[in-house]
Design a protein around this motif. Structure first.
Motif, PDB file in Angstrom:
ATOM      1  N   THR A 193       7.265   4.091 -16.441  1.00 24.78           N
ATOM      2  CA  THR A 193       8.524   4.023 -17.184  1.00 24.78           C
ATOM      3  C   THR A 193       9.631   4.769 -16.459  1.00 24.78           C
ATOM      4  O   THR A 193      10.754   4.262 -16.306  1.00 24.78           O
ATOM      5  N   ILE A 194       9.326   5.965 -15.986  1.00 24.78           N
ATOM      6  CA  ILE A 194      10.325   6.764 -15.264  1.00 24.78           C
ATOM      7  C   ILE A 194      10.749   6.057 -13.986  1.00 24.78           C
ATOM      8  O   ILE A 194      11.942   5.982 -13.659  1.00 24.78           O
ATOM      9  N   ALA A 195       9.766   5.514 -13.250  1.00 24.11           N
ATOM     10  CA  ALA A 195      10.078   4.812 -11.998  1.00 24.11           C
ATOM     11  C   ALA A 195      10.904   3.561 -12.262  1.00 24.11           C
ATOM     12  O   ALA A 195      11.822   3.237 -11.497  1.00 24.11           O
ATOM     13  N   ALA A 196      10.591   2.851 -13.342  1.00 22.31           N
ATOM     14  CA  ALA A 196      11.341   1.634 -13.683  1.00 22.31           C
ATOM     15  C   ALA A 196      12.787   1.968 -14.003  1.00 22.31           C
ATOM     16  O   ALA A 196      13.716   1.253 -13.590  1.00 22.31           O
ATOM     17  N   ILE A 197      13.005   3.057 -14.733  1.00 22.19           N
ATOM     18  CA  ILE A 197      14.368   3.476 -15.057  1.00 22.19           C
ATOM     19  C   ILE A 197      15.101   3.932 -13.802  1.00 22.19           C
ATOM     20  O   ILE A 197      16.267   3.583 -13.577  1.00 22.19           O
ATOM     21  N   ASP A 198      14.412   4.706 -12.962  1.00 18.20           N
ATOM     22  CA  ASP A 198      15.021   5.266 -11.755  1.00 18.20           C
ATOM     23  C   ASP A 198      15.398   4.186 -10.749  1.00 18.20           C
ATOM     24  O   ASP A 198      16.422   4.272 -10.070  1.00 18.20           O
ATOM     25  N   THR A 199      14.558   3.164 -10.619  1.00 17.85           N
ATOM     26  CA  THR A 199      14.796   2.122  -9.611  1.00 17.85           C
ATOM     27  C   THR A 199      15.416   0.859 -10.200  1.00 17.85           C
ATOM     28  O   THR A 199      15.780  -0.061  -9.461  1.00 17.85           O
ATOM     29  N   ARG A 200      15.494   0.810 -11.553  1.00 15.12           N
ATOM     30  CA  ARG A 200      16.007  -0.381 -12.240  1.00 15.12           C
ATOM     31  C   ARG A 200      15.236  -1.634 -11.830  1.00 15.12           C
ATOM     32  O   ARG A 200      15.804  -2.690 -11.558  1.00 15.12           O
ATOM     33  N   SER A 201      13.939  -1.476 -11.755  1.00 16.19           N
ATOM     34  CA  SER A 201      13.060  -2.577 -11.364  1.00 16.19           C
ATOM     35  C   SER A 201      11.659  -2.264 -11.889  1.00 16.19           C
ATOM     36  O   SER A 201      11.451  -1.238 -12.549  1.00 16.19           O
ATOM     37  N   ASN A 202      10.696  -3.126 -11.591  1.00 14.26           N
ATOM     38  CA  ASN A 202       9.313  -2.870 -11.975  1.00 14.26           C
ATOM     39  C   ASN A 202       8.858  -1.536 -11.393  1.00 14.26           C
ATOM     40  O   ASN A 202       9.024  -1.281 -10.202  1.00 14.26           O
ATOM     41  N   GLY A 203       8.285  -0.680 -12.225  1.00 18.22           N
ATOM     42  CA  GLY A 203       7.866   0.648 -11.769  1.00 18.22           C
ATOM     43  C   GLY A 203       6.633   0.648 -10.890  1.00 18.22           C
ATOM     44  O   GLY A 203       6.283   1.688 -10.328  1.00 18.22           O
ATOM     45  N   PHE A 204       5.965  -0.501 -10.764  1.00 16.39           N
ATOM     46  CA  PHE A 204       4.834  -0.611  -9.844  1.00 16.39           C
ATOM     47  C   PHE A 204       5.306  -1.195  -8.522  1.00 16.39           C
ATOM     48  O   PHE A 204       6.217  -2.015  -8.469  1.00 16.39           O
ATOM     49  N   PHE A 205       4.646  -0.769  -7.459  1.00 20.95           N
ATOM     50  CA  PHE A 205       4.948  -1.268  -6.120  1.00 20.95           C
ATOM     51  C   PHE A 205       3.652  -1.773  -5.510  1.00 20.95           C
ATOM     52  O   PHE A 205       2.658  -1.055  -5.469  1.00 20.95           O
ATOM     53  N   ILE A 206       3.647  -3.024  -5.085  1.00 23.95           N
ATOM     54  CA  ILE A 206       2.467  -3.615  -4.462  1.00 23.95           C
ATOM     55  C   ILE A 206       2.697  -3.686  -2.959  1.00 23.95           C
ATOM     56  O   ILE A 206       3.683  -4.275  -2.504  1.00 23.95           O
ATOM     57  N   GLN A 207       1.802  -3.081  -2.198  1.00 25.65           N
ATOM     58  CA  GLN A 207       1.974  -3.021  -0.747  1.00 25.65           C
ATOM     59  C   GLN A 207       0.754  -3.601  -0.040  1.00 25.65           C
ATOM     60  O   GLN A 207      -0.382  -3.374  -0.449  1.00 25.65           O
ATOM     61  N   LYS A 208       1.008  -4.328   1.051  1.00 28.63           N
ATOM     62  CA  LYS A 208      -0.079  -4.853   1.871  1.00 28.63           C
ATOM     63  C   LYS A 208      -0.661  -3.735   2.722  1.00 28.63           C
ATOM     64  O   LYS A 208       0.071  -3.035   3.430  1.00 28.63           O
ATOM     65  N   ARG A 209      -1.966  -3.563   2.645  1.00 26.72           N
ATOM     66  CA  ARG A 209      -2.680  -2.587   3.462  1.00 26.72           C
ATOM     67  C   ARG A 209      -3.910  -3.269   4.066  1.00 26.72           C
ATOM     68  O   ARG A 209      -4.301  -4.353   3.653  1.00 26.72           O
ATOM     69  N   ILE A 210      -4.537  -2.593   5.022  1.00 29.37           N
ATOM     70  CA  ILE A 210      -5.743  -3.115   5.656  1.00 29.37           C
ATOM     71  C   ILE A 210      -6.968  -2.539   4.963  1.00 29.37           C
ATOM     72  O   ILE A 210      -7.117  -1.330   4.850  1.00 29.37           O
ATOM     73  N   GLY A 211      -7.832  -3.434   4.501  1.00 24.58           N
ATOM     74  CA  GLY A 211      -9.016  -3.015   3.762  1.00 24.58           C
ATOM     75  C   GLY A 211     -10.300  -3.229   4.538  1.00 24.58           C
ATOM     76  O   GLY A 211     -10.327  -3.267   5.767  1.00 24.58           O
ATOM     77  N   ARG A 212     -11.380  -3.387   3.796  1.00 25.66           N
ATOM     78  CA  ARG A 212     -12.711  -3.545   4.377  1.00 25.66           C
ATOM     79  C   ARG A 212     -12.762  -4.792   5.264  1.00 25.66           C
ATOM     80  O   ARG A 212     -12.185  -5.828   4.935  1.00 25.66           O
ATOM     81  N   HIS A 213     -13.434  -4.645   6.407  1.00 23.94           N
ATOM     82  CA  HIS A 213     -13.581  -5.721   7.394  1.00 23.94           C
ATOM     83  C   HIS A 213     -12.242  -6.190   7.969  1.00 23.94           C
ATOM     84  O   HIS A 213     -12.151  -7.297   8.502  1.00 23.94           O
ATOM     85  N   GLY A 214     -11.215  -5.340   7.843  1.00 22.37           N
ATOM     86  CA  GLY A 214      -9.911  -5.674   8.415  1.00 22.37           C
ATOM     87  C   GLY A 214      -9.106  -6.662   7.613  1.00 22.37           C
ATOM     88  O   GLY A 214      -8.067  -7.139   8.087  1.00 22.37           O
ATOM     89  N   ARG A 215      -9.556  -6.971   6.402  1.00 21.22           N
ATOM     90  CA  ARG A 215      -8.833  -7.926   5.576  1.00 21.22           C
ATOM     91  C   ARG A 215      -7.644  -7.246   4.881  1.00 21.22           C
ATOM     92  O   ARG A 215      -7.717  -6.069   4.530  1.00 21.22           O
ATOM     93  N   VAL A 216      -6.607  -7.995   4.645  1.00 22.28           N
ATOM     94  CA  VAL A 216      -5.431  -7.474   3.939  1.00 22.28           C
ATOM     95  C   VAL A 216      -5.758  -7.339   2.450  1.00 22.28           C
ATOM     96  O   VAL A 216      -6.333  -8.255   1.839  1.00 22.28           O
TER      97      VAL A 216
END
Length: 202
Positions: free
Chosen positions: A30-53
């Motif tokens: 809630t705080i992040a959503a108010i602060d950024t005026r957008s969805n408070g969650f951020f989805i980021q691409k990272r490298i996981g098991r076996h090198g998969r995104v």
């Protein structure tokens, strides 16, 4: 390494953690959503098991749509929100990754999931790290819990990260795999939460 036992440990720990942390995650969102005026969650691409995104869920700590973002976190100071600085300091932005653990793309303890251009370029024996699900915490995360401050103090943070911090993280993560035990995982969790646990890498 008993991957089944580790997975069971992850599921139980993540489920218990979410039961306790859901109100806090909701408040941070809630705080992040108010602060950024957008969805408070951020989805980021990272490298996981076996090198998969994989797609890692975090509390948003930067203003959206800014082209100045860098893979080196210390270079993003100008676009970090006021609440984001607080969330980053106390690692609250990492809490939604418990959902990643529950869904199976991450583990509670293990190598941190890196942005493309690092873990996916591991070679030779270093690629053993990619056999594991990436973790929320671990020996490398604990040692470099103040990584942003360290890099911010360097004249060339990218070079210092690539030449000093990243190779040391690879070394620590390989040691973690070679010396794995469920008891050590529990110790790393305690050390992350309370500053107590095994101090194998001062």
């Amino acid at each position: 390494m008993d991957s089944l036992l580790k997975r069971i440990f992850d599921i139980v720990t993540a489920a218990a953690g979410l039961l306790l942390a859901l109100p806090l995650i909701g408040l941070c969102w809630t705080i992040a959503a108010i602060d950024t005026r957008s969805n408070g969650f951020f989805i980021q691409k990272r490298i996981g098991r076996h090198g998969r995104v994989i797609h890692v869920c975090k509390i948003k700590t930067m203003y959206p749509g800014d082209s100045r973002r860098s893979p080196i976190a210390s270079r993003n100071a100008a676009v970090i929100t006021g609440s984001g600085r607080f969330f980053r300091k106390y690692k609250l932005d990492e809490l939604p990754q418990l959902f990643n653990v529950l869904l199976g793309s991450m583990s509670i303890v293990g190598p941190r999931p890196d942005v493309p251009g690092y873990a996916d370029r591991l070679e030779g024996g270093d690629r053993i790290i990619l056999q594991l699900r990436p973790g929320i915490t671990g020996p490398a995360s604990i040692k470099y819990k103040n990584e942003e401050e360290i890099l911010a103090s360097m004249d060339d943070p990218l070079a210092y990260n690539d030449q000093v911090i990243w190779p040391d993280k690879v070394r620590l993560n390989k040691e973690y795999i070679r010396n794995y035990s469920l008891l050590r995982d529990f110790g790393y969790i305690l050390q992350t939460l309370f500053g107590r646990g095994p101090h194998e890498h001062p």
